[in-house]
Design a protein around this motif. Structure first.
Motif, mmCIF file in Angstrom:
data_model
loop_
_atom_site.group_PDB
_atom_site.id
_atom_site.type_symbol
_atom_site.label_atom_id
_atom_site.label_comp_id
_atom_site.label_asym_id
_atom_site.label_seq_id
_atom_site.Cartn_x
_atom_site.Cartn_y
_atom_site.Cartn_z
ATOM 1 N N ARG A 150 2.294 11.500 4.112
ATOM 2 C CA ARG A 150 1.659 10.901 3.198
ATOM 3 C C ARG A 150 2.358 9.967 1.989
ATOM 4 O O ARG A 150 1.861 9.310 1.801
ATOM 5 N N ASP A 153 4.466 7.762 4.022
ATOM 6 C CA ASP A 153 3.723 5.915 3.741
ATOM 7 C C ASP A 153 3.551 5.960 2.296
ATOM 8 O O ASP A 153 3.608 4.320 2.967
ATOM 9 N N THR A 154 3.005 6.054 1.723
ATOM 10 C CA THR A 154 2.659 5.406 0.398
ATOM 11 C C THR A 154 4.127 4.943 -0.301
ATOM 12 O O THR A 154 3.173 3.320 -0.519
ATOM 13 N N LYS A 157 4.383 1.549 1.091
ATOM 14 C CA LYS A 157 3.779 0.469 0.745
ATOM 15 C C LYS A 157 4.383 -0.240 -0.263
ATOM 16 O O LYS A 157 4.282 -1.172 -0.664
ATOM 17 N N TRP A 214 0.001 -3.477 -4.216
ATOM 18 C CA TRP A 214 -0.440 -2.698 -4.376
ATOM 19 C C TRP A 214 -0.129 -2.391 -5.919
ATOM 20 O O TRP A 214 0.796 -2.700 -6.596
ATOM 21 N N LEU A 216 0.251 1.413 -8.611
ATOM 22 C CA LEU A 216 0.166 2.704 -8.811
ATOM 23 C C LEU A 216 -0.452 3.297 -9.803
ATOM 24 O O LEU A 216 -0.301 2.367 -10.933
ATOM 25 N N LYS A 240 -4.437 -3.146 -3.280
ATOM 26 C CA LYS A 240 -5.154 -1.391 -2.716
ATOM 27 C C LYS A 240 -4.442 -0.869 -3.938
ATOM 28 O O LYS A 240 -3.217 -0.935 -4.582
ATOM 29 N N ALA A 242 -3.415 3.487 -4.710
ATOM 30 C CA ALA A 242 -2.633 4.586 -4.954
ATOM 31 C C ALA A 242 -2.820 5.386 -6.650
ATOM 32 O O ALA A 242 -2.396 4.530 -7.442
ATOM 33 N N VAL A 258 -5.663 5.371 -1.953
ATOM 34 C CA VAL A 258 -4.863 6.905 -1.423
ATOM 35 C C VAL A 258 -4.513 7.806 -2.803
ATOM 36 O O VAL A 258 -4.525 7.318 -3.845
ATOM 37 N N LEU A 283 7.670 9.938 -4.612
ATOM 38 C CA LEU A 283 7.215 8.523 -4.762
ATOM 39 C C LEU A 283 8.666 7.379 -4.565
ATOM 40 O O LEU A 283 8.492 6.391 -3.984
#
Length: 315
Positions: A150, A153-154, A157, A214, A216, A240, A242, A258, A283
């Motif tokens: 995970r 994948d993040t 992205k 995205w 964060l 999106k 995170a 996420v 990350l």
């Protein structure tokens, strides 16, 4: 900045970027998750009401005692009704409170395995206790990293989002600044948002219009209304989200696509963030792995500029 053949010598940071690549898959030996991690996994899936989230948070923070409370005692401790506890048990997949309590007790017994009083005897003074709490947070995070997919994948992205927006308000500003500072070394367009209200809205909308996909976001206690509002604006704009936060529960986590829940140190007057910082570094590593050629090119270019302008003292 070169060797005898004229080739560029990689900086220590470039070497670390190459050597620290995360390997996908469960490569670590199976380990029993810490009680707090087990509870987060148990409560993370369902959509919980505000009252149910209070029950979940109380159980996570007080599992060793709470697992042995009657339904009446638990309701009184949390400040909810007994039917609310029954509905909570059903919401997280149990036939009733007795079945939930049986599961909680099996988890709680892990914290008591060392024998009564052991933790108190080893705790030392308050500063040592604060360090012990952070060690436990890091141990929980290590267990969560047993399956790094995970994170990988993040990171991919976030790496692909251009621009990439990093949001942190109030107490979360320092974490956002740390992440953005490092991310700018490996990403061509990182936009830092540390002011709420209309300033955050403008920045988020402009990021989406510029092609960003995205955000964060950081949300550490005490969780701010303006963080929730900004995350909702981001989602409404098509971005999106995170989220790095302390618990996978609550309104901000519910808005995120996420969520990475990492414990914070709360033994001193101000919280400490050992585990969230490691989560940031993980990350960032995943972002470097997602585009290694871009990473190395940007790091090399930065080292040349740093040498030219003497950014740093000689080591």
């Amino acid at each position: 900045m070169g060797d005898k053949g004229g080739a560029s010598v990689p900086s220590p940071q470039q070497v670390r970027a190459q050597a620290s690549t995360i390997t996908s898959g469960k490569t670590a030996p199976p380990a029993q998750a810490a009680p707090a991690s087990q509870l987060r996994a148990l409560f993370d899936g369902p959509h919980l009401s505000p009252g149910q989230r209070r029950i979940a948070q109380y159980l996570i923070e007080n599992i060793a005692e709470a697992a042995f409370l009657s339904i009446t005692e638990l309701a009184d401790r949390v400040g909810v009704s007994q039917p609310s506890v029954t509905r909570f048990a059903a919401a997280v997949g149990f036939s009733g409170y007795p079945a939930l309590r049986e599961r909680l007790q099996s988890i709680a017994l892990q914290t008591l395995a060392g024998g009564p009083g052991t933790a108190q005897e080893d705790r030392g003074n308050e500063l040592q206790a604060a360090v012990d709490a952070e060690i436990e947070n890091l141990e929980n995070l290590r267990r969560d990293f047993a399956d790094p997919d995970r994170v990988i994948d993040t990171g991919r992205k976030l790496s692909q989002s251009t621009p990439l927006t990093v949001l942190g308000l109030r107490i979360s500003v320092s974490l956002a600044e740390y992440f953005a500072y490092a991310a700018r070394r490996i990403h061509p367009d990182v936009r830092l948002v540390t002011r709420g209200g209309s300033v955050a809205y403008d920045a988020l909308l402009q990021s989406r219009e510029a092609g960003g996909t995205w955000v964060l976001a950081f949300s550490m206690p005490r969780h701010a209304h303006e963080t929730l509002a900004a995350v909702r604006v981001a989602r409404s704009a098509g971005l999106k989200v995170a989220l790095i936060t302390d618990l996978p529960l609550g309104p901000v986590a519910e808005e995120a696509d996420v969520t990475f829940a990492t414990g914070t140190g709360s033994r001193l007057v101000f919280d400490s963030y050992a585990a969230p910082i490691v989560m940031c570094a993980a990350l960032l590593q995943a972002m470097t792995d997602a585009d290694p050629e871009r990473t190395q090119a940007r790091l090399e270019e930065y080292e040349q500029v740093a040498d030219q302008h003497q950014f740093f003292l000689p080591e």
